[in-house]
Design a protein around this motif. Structure first.
Motif, PDB file in Angstrom:
ATOM      1  N   ILE A  59      33.388  50.099 -14.691  1.00 45.14           N
ATOM      2  CA  ILE A  59      32.845  51.131 -13.825  1.00 45.14           C
ATOM      3  C   ILE A  59      33.317  52.471 -14.366  1.00 45.14           C
ATOM      4  O   ILE A  59      34.477  52.606 -14.785  1.00 45.14           O
ATOM      5  CB  ILE A  59      33.233  50.944 -12.347  1.00 45.14           C
ATOM      6  CG1 ILE A  59      32.506  51.980 -11.490  1.00 45.14           C
ATOM      7  CG2 ILE A  59      34.729  50.984 -12.145  1.00 45.14           C
ATOM      8  CD1 ILE A  59      32.520  51.692 -10.002  1.00 45.14           C
ATOM      9  N   GLY A  60      32.413  53.422 -14.426  1.00 45.70           N
ATOM     10  CA  GLY A  60      32.753  54.745 -14.958  1.00 45.70           C
ATOM     11  C   GLY A  60      33.153  54.701 -16.414  1.00 45.70           C
ATOM     12  O   GLY A  60      33.904  55.552 -16.885  1.00 45.70           O
ATOM     13  N   LEU A  64      37.330  46.924 -15.973  1.00 45.57           N
ATOM     14  CA  LEU A  64      38.172  46.626 -14.816  1.00 45.57           C
ATOM     15  C   LEU A  64      39.542  46.121 -15.237  1.00 45.57           C
ATOM     16  O   LEU A  64      40.517  46.289 -14.507  1.00 45.57           O
ATOM     17  CB  LEU A  64      37.502  45.602 -13.904  1.00 45.57           C
ATOM     18  CG  LEU A  64      36.239  46.069 -13.189  1.00 45.57           C
ATOM     19  CD1 LEU A  64      35.748  44.997 -12.233  1.00 45.57           C
ATOM     20  CD2 LEU A  64      36.453  47.371 -12.466  1.00 45.57           C
ATOM     21  N   GLN A  69      39.957  48.895  -9.607  1.00 45.59           N
ATOM     22  CA  GLN A  69      38.745  49.219  -8.851  1.00 45.59           C
ATOM     23  C   GLN A  69      38.273  47.967  -8.126  1.00 45.59           C
ATOM     24  O   GLN A  69      38.320  46.864  -8.684  1.00 45.59           O
ATOM     25  CB  GLN A  69      37.634  49.702  -9.778  1.00 45.59           C
ATOM     26  CG  GLN A  69      37.870  51.057 -10.382  1.00 45.59           C
ATOM     27  CD  GLN A  69      37.590  52.181  -9.414  1.00 45.59           C
ATOM     28  OE1 GLN A  69      36.921  52.016  -8.410  1.00 45.59           O
ATOM     29  NE2 GLN A  69      38.141  53.353  -9.701  1.00 45.59           N
ATOM     30  N   ASP A  70      37.811  48.122  -6.903  1.00 47.56           N
ATOM     31  CA  ASP A  70      37.266  47.004  -6.124  1.00 47.56           C
ATOM     32  C   ASP A  70      35.746  47.040  -6.257  1.00 47.56           C
ATOM     33  O   ASP A  70      35.054  47.654  -5.457  1.00 47.56           O
ATOM     34  CB  ASP A  70      37.695  47.136  -4.666  1.00 47.56           C
ATOM     35  CG  ASP A  70      37.354  45.897  -3.850  1.00 47.56           C
ATOM     36  OD1 ASP A  70      36.953  44.873  -4.440  1.00 47.56           O
ATOM     37  OD2 ASP A  70      37.483  45.958  -2.617  1.00 47.56           O
ATOM     38  N   VAL A  71      35.257  46.412  -7.308  1.00 49.37           N
ATOM     39  CA  VAL A  71      33.844  46.456  -7.663  1.00 49.37           C
ATOM     40  C   VAL A  71      33.145  45.161  -7.262  1.00 49.37           C
ATOM     41  O   VAL A  71      33.671  44.069  -7.498  1.00 49.37           O
ATOM     42  CB  VAL A  71      33.694  46.667  -9.193  1.00 49.37           C
ATOM     43  CG1 VAL A  71      32.245  46.562  -9.620  1.00 49.37           C
ATOM     44  CG2 VAL A  71      34.280  48.005  -9.597  1.00 49.37           C
ATOM     45  N   SER A 109      33.998  49.269   0.158  1.00 51.04           N
ATOM     46  CA  SER A 109      34.422  50.069  -0.990  1.00 51.04           C
ATOM     47  C   SER A 109      33.230  50.866  -1.516  1.00 51.04           C
ATOM     48  O   SER A 109      32.101  50.353  -1.548  1.00 51.04           O
ATOM     49  CB  SER A 109      34.934  49.144  -2.101  1.00 51.04           C
ATOM     50  OG  SER A 109      35.027  49.832  -3.329  1.00 51.04           O
ATOM     51  N   ALA A 111      32.588  51.328  -4.410  1.00 45.82           N
ATOM     52  CA  ALA A 111      32.166  50.679  -5.653  1.00 45.82           C
ATOM     53  C   ALA A 111      31.493  49.326  -5.391  1.00 45.82           C
ATOM     54  O   ALA A 111      31.312  48.535  -6.305  1.00 45.82           O
ATOM     55  CB  ALA A 111      33.358  50.508  -6.592  1.00 45.82           C
ATOM     56  N   TRP A 112      31.148  49.048  -4.147  1.00 45.67           N
ATOM     57  CA  TRP A 112      30.316  47.888  -3.821  1.00 45.67           C
ATOM     58  C   TRP A 112      28.882  48.390  -3.729  1.00 45.67           C
ATOM     59  O   TRP A 112      28.557  49.246  -2.918  1.00 45.67           O
ATOM     60  CB  TRP A 112      30.698  47.273  -2.490  1.00 45.67           C
ATOM     61  CG  TRP A 112      32.063  46.693  -2.402  1.00 45.67           C
ATOM     62  CD1 TRP A 112      32.962  46.497  -3.414  1.00 45.67           C
ATOM     63  CD2 TRP A 112      32.705  46.231  -1.212  1.00 45.67           C
ATOM     64  NE1 TRP A 112      34.118  45.944  -2.926  1.00 45.67           N
ATOM     65  CE2 TRP A 112      33.983  45.767  -1.569  1.00 45.67           C
ATOM     66  CE3 TRP A 112      32.328  46.177   0.116  1.00 45.67           C
ATOM     67  CZ2 TRP A 112      34.870  45.246  -0.649  1.00 45.67           C
ATOM     68  CZ3 TRP A 112      33.201  45.650   1.039  1.00 45.67           C
ATOM     69  CH2 TRP A 112      34.462  45.184   0.660  1.00 45.67           C
ATOM     70  N   TRP A 113      28.025  47.838  -4.546  1.00 49.20           N
ATOM     71  CA  TRP A 113      26.645  48.298  -4.605  1.00 49.20           C
ATOM     72  C   TRP A 113      25.701  47.171  -4.240  1.00 49.20           C
ATOM     73  O   TRP A 113      25.940  46.007  -4.558  1.00 49.20           O
ATOM     74  CB  TRP A 113      26.314  48.811  -5.999  1.00 49.20           C
ATOM     75  CG  TRP A 113      27.113  50.031  -6.388  1.00 49.20           C
ATOM     76  CD1 TRP A 113      27.864  50.830  -5.565  1.00 49.20           C
ATOM     77  CD2 TRP A 113      27.249  50.576  -7.683  1.00 49.20           C
ATOM     78  NE1 TRP A 113      28.447  51.841  -6.279  1.00 49.20           N
ATOM     79  CE2 TRP A 113      28.084  51.714  -7.593  1.00 49.20           C
ATOM     80  CE3 TRP A 113      26.746  50.238  -8.922  1.00 49.20           C
ATOM     81  CZ2 TRP A 113      28.422  52.497  -8.686  1.00 49.20           C
ATOM     82  CZ3 TRP A 113      27.078  51.016 -10.010  1.00 49.20           C
ATOM     83  CH2 TRP A 113      27.912  52.139  -9.884  1.00 49.20           C
TER      84      TRP A 113
END
Length: 156
Positions: A59-60, A64, A69-71, A109, A111-113
């Protein structure tokens, strides 16, 4: 027919969390789709959990494995129906709330999509044939309001 795929880092979700999410994610989409909680409709929903090693997600621009990050990504594929913006928004918000609750967090989060995809009528198959949401409207699981909305959305 709905397929929900949750992609998360390896070990992010426990077996118990996946048990809870199998039901809550199903219902998160089922309720807006049919207009009510209809347990009989759950058979038309599949939830798949995919895990990726931390060095297989980024991410970014940062793996990870190198960042905290909590993705998670949730991909939702639904049959063409009445998926107006507000109906999709309700389903997405319900999905994110179900994830937060299962993970014991007060909020999702950032970063959850969620990706919400509507599969064009005539492009979904099962049981050896092409299916349409119109084939399912007389099953008794849809509210009358949702039946009318789906018919209106798919009429030429």
């Amino acid at each position: 027919m709905t397929v929900i795929t949750v992609t998360a880092p390896q070990g992010r979700l426990s077996v118990e969390q996946r048990r809870v999410l199998a039901r809550t994610l199903t219902d998160a989409v089922l309720v807006p789709e049919v207009g009510q909680l209809a347990p009989a409709a759950r058979v038309g929903f599949q939830v798949h959990f995919a895990e990726r090693a931390p060095d297989m997600m980024a991410i970014g621009g940062v793996l990870l494995a190198d960042a905290e990050q909590d993705v998670m990504v949730v991909d939702v594929a639904v049959m063409d129906a009445d998926w107006r913006r507000e109906v999709r928004a309700e389903a997405i918000e319900r999905i994110l709330a179900a994830l937060a609750e299962a993970c014991g967090l007060p909020a999702p989060s950032p970063a959850w999509w969620v990706n919400f995809r509507v599969i064009e009528d005539g492009s979904w198959g099962s049981s050896g044939r092409v299916l349409s949401i119109l084939d399912l409207l007389d099953t008794g699981v849809f509210t009358e309001e949702r039946v009318k909305a789906v018919r209106a959305a798919l009429s030429p």
